[in-house]
Design a protein around this motif. Structure first.
Motif, PDB file in Angstrom:
ATOM      1  N   PHE A 196      -4.196   9.675 -20.286  1.00 31.77           N
ATOM      2  CA  PHE A 196      -4.598  10.831 -21.081  1.00 31.77           C
ATOM      3  C   PHE A 196      -3.662  11.001 -22.273  1.00 31.77           C
ATOM      4  N   LEU A 197      -2.383  10.923 -22.000  1.00 27.20           N
ATOM      5  CA  LEU A 197      -1.408  11.133 -23.078  1.00 27.20           C
ATOM      6  C   LEU A 197      -1.485  10.024 -24.122  1.00 27.20           C
ATOM      7  N   ASN A 198      -1.776   8.789 -23.672  1.00 31.46           N
ATOM      8  CA  ASN A 198      -1.840   7.646 -24.602  1.00 31.46           C
ATOM      9  C   ASN A 198      -3.232   7.418 -25.187  1.00 31.46           C
ATOM     10  N   LYS A 199      -4.181   8.281 -24.808  1.00 27.71           N
ATOM     11  CA  LYS A 199      -5.583   8.147 -25.242  1.00 27.71           C
ATOM     12  C   LYS A 199      -6.134   6.756 -24.909  1.00 27.71           C
ATOM     13  N   THR A 200      -5.902   6.305 -23.658  1.00 29.77           N
ATOM     14  CA  THR A 200      -6.453   5.028 -23.186  1.00 29.77           C
ATOM     15  C   THR A 200      -7.312   5.288 -21.948  1.00 29.77           C
ATOM     16  N   THR A 201      -8.010   4.243 -21.492  1.00 34.81           N
ATOM     17  CA  THR A 201      -8.839   4.388 -20.285  1.00 34.81           C
ATOM     18  C   THR A 201      -8.017   3.942 -19.074  1.00 34.81           C
ATOM     19  N   PRO A 202      -7.880   4.793 -18.068  1.00 37.20           N
ATOM     20  CA  PRO A 202      -7.049   4.414 -16.923  1.00 37.20           C
ATOM     21  C   PRO A 202      -7.732   3.380 -16.021  1.00 37.20           C
ATOM     22  N   THR A 203      -6.932   2.497 -15.440  1.00 37.42           N
ATOM     23  CA  THR A 203      -7.430   1.612 -14.381  1.00 37.42           C
ATOM     24  C   THR A 203      -6.742   2.053 -13.097  1.00 37.42           C
ATOM     25  N   PHE A 204      -7.520   2.672 -12.209  1.00 34.91           N
ATOM     26  CA  PHE A 204      -6.923   3.236 -10.998  1.00 34.91           C
ATOM     27  C   PHE A 204      -6.754   2.160  -9.933  1.00 34.91           C
ATOM     28  N   ARG A 205      -5.695   2.277  -9.134  1.00 30.08           N
ATOM     29  CA  ARG A 205      -5.340   1.225  -8.190  1.00 30.08           C
ATOM     30  C   ARG A 205      -5.523   1.605  -6.729  1.00 30.08           C
ATOM     31  N   GLY A 206      -5.870   2.873  -6.498  1.00 24.72           N
ATOM     32  CA  GLY A 206      -6.047   3.281  -5.102  1.00 24.72           C
ATOM     33  C   GLY A 206      -4.719   3.413  -4.369  1.00 24.72           C
ATOM     34  N   ARG A 207      -3.655   3.731  -5.136  1.00 26.71           N
ATOM     35  CA  ARG A 207      -2.341   3.904  -4.499  1.00 26.71           C
ATOM     36  C   ARG A 207      -1.736   5.225  -4.938  1.00 26.71           C
TER      37      ARG A 207
END
Ligand code: T3D
Length: 262
Positions: free
Chosen positions: A251-262
Motif C-alpha cells: 500500500f505504501l509503495n503503491k504496488t500489488t502485494p503477493t501474499f504468502r500465507g504466512r
C-alpha cells in the motif's frame, strides 16, 4: 492425487474445482459420491497450492439431494440417523470449518440436501437457470444436512419456514432477493463470474480469509460482547502475519502485494 469416479477434481491457479458428475440424476448424492466430495475437500484443504474451492455440478443441475433410487425399498431397513452421521454431517462440517473459501456455482436445480450443500458453501453464484427447493417435506422428511442452521441465517425465519413447509421451488431472482445467493448471472456468464471471484480470493492473503471466515460464522452466533472479544483475538493474530506486513508495504509503495500465507 487421488482419483475420483463420481466427481471431477481439477486444480488450476490456486483454485480447486469439485464438479459432481452424475448428470443423469441431476447429481443425486449416493454414499460413494458423498465419500468422494469429502475426500476431494480434504485433498483441497491439505494442498498448500489450493487457496479457493469451487463446488458445482455437471449437466443441467447442481444437485438433487439424496439419491432416492439408491435407498432400500423398506424404510425400516435403514437407519437414516446413522446415514446422516456417517456421510452428510462430516461433509457439511468440513465445508463450514475448512479455512479456505468455498464458492458454490449453481446452475439448474439445488434440491433437498443439494440445497444444503450449496448453503454450506461460503458464497453462492447462481445462473438465471438456478432453482432451489427444500424438497424434504415433499417426501415427508425435515430439512437436514445443515438446512435448519443455514437457511434461517440466510433468509430469515419466516422465509425459511415458507420454503421448508411448502417445499416449493424458488427461482434464481427470488433467491437473490431473499439473500440466498450472492449474485445471479446469465447462464453463459456463470463460469466467468465464479472464477473472477475465485481468482481474486486466490490472490488474497489466505490467513486473513481463513480468520474472516471463522470470525463471521462465530459472530453470527455470538452476543456482541463475545463477538468483539473473538474479533480481537483474531486481529492480534492477523496483525502478526508476514502477509499483513506485505500488504501494508505494498500500500505504501503503491504496488500489488503477493501474499504468502504466512
Ligand atoms: O439418508 C438420507 O436419506 C438422508 C438424506 C436426505 C436428504 C435429501 O436430500 S431428501 C430430498 C431428496 N431429493 C428430492 O426429493 C428431489 C427429487 N427430485 C425432484 O423432485 C425432481 O427431480 C427435481 C425437482 C429435482 C427436478 O425435476 P426435473 O423435472 O427438472 O427433472 P426430473 O425429470 O425429475 O429428473 C431428471 C432425472 O433425475 C430423472 O431420472 P429419469 O426419469 O430421467 O431416469 C429423475 O428420476 C432423476 N432424479 C432427480 N432427482 C433425483 C433423481 N434420481 C434419484 N434421486 C434424486 N434425488
Amino acid at each position: 492425487m487421488v482419483g475420483f469416479t463420481w466427481l471431477e477434481f481439477e486444480q488450476q491457479e490456486g483454485i480447486a474445482t469439485i464438479r459432481l458428475n452424475r448428470p443423469e440424476s441431476l447429481n443425486a448424492l449416493t454414499d460413494d459420491l458423498l465419500r468422494e466430495i469429502s475426500g476431494a475437500l480434504a485433498q483441497a484443504e491439505r494442498d498448500p497450492f489450493v487457496r479457493v474451492v469451487v463446488i458445482t455440478g455437471a449437466g443441467r443441475g447442481f444437485c438433487s439431494g439424496q439419491d432416492l433410487k439408491a435407498l432400500p425399498r423398506d424404510p425400516d431397513a435403514r437407519d437414516i440417523g446413522a446415514h446422516l452421521d456417517r456421510f452428510y454431517h462430516p461433509l457439511i462440517e468440513k465445508m463450514h470449518e475448512m479455512p479456505k473459501p468455498i464458492i458454490a456455482m449453481v446452475q439448474g436445480v439445488a434440491a433437498g440436501a443439494g440445497m444444503s450443500l450449496a448453503m454450506a458453501a461460503d458464497l453462492r453464484i447462481a445462473s438465471q437457470t438456478a432453482r432451489f427447493s427444500q424438497a424434504f417435506v415433499r417426501i415427508a422428511l425435515v430439512p437436514d444436512s445443515g438446512a435448519s442452521y443455514f437457511l434461517p441465517r440466510l433468509v430469515g425465519i419466516a422465509r425459511a419456514l415458507e420454503l421448508a413447509w411448502f417445499g416449493d421451488m424458488i427461482d434464481a431472482e427470488t433467491a437473490l432477493n431473499w439473500g440466498l445467493v450472492n449474485r445471479v448471472v446469465a447462464p453463459d456468464e456463470l463460469t466467468d463470474a465464479t472464477y473472477a471471484w475465485a481468482k481474486r480470493l486466490a490472490a488474497a492473503p489466505p490467513l486473513s480469509l481463513a480468520m474472516i471466515k471463522r470470525e463471521m460464522y462465530r459472530g453470527a452466533e455470538s452476543r456482541l460482547h463475545d463477538a468483539l472479544q473473538y474479533e480481537k483475538g483474531l486481529q492480534v493474530a492477523a496483525a502478526g502475519t508476514e502477509d499483513h506486513r506485505i500488504g501494508v508495504e505494498a500500500f505504501l509503495n503503491k504496488t500489488t502485494p503477493t501474499f504468502r500465507g504466512r
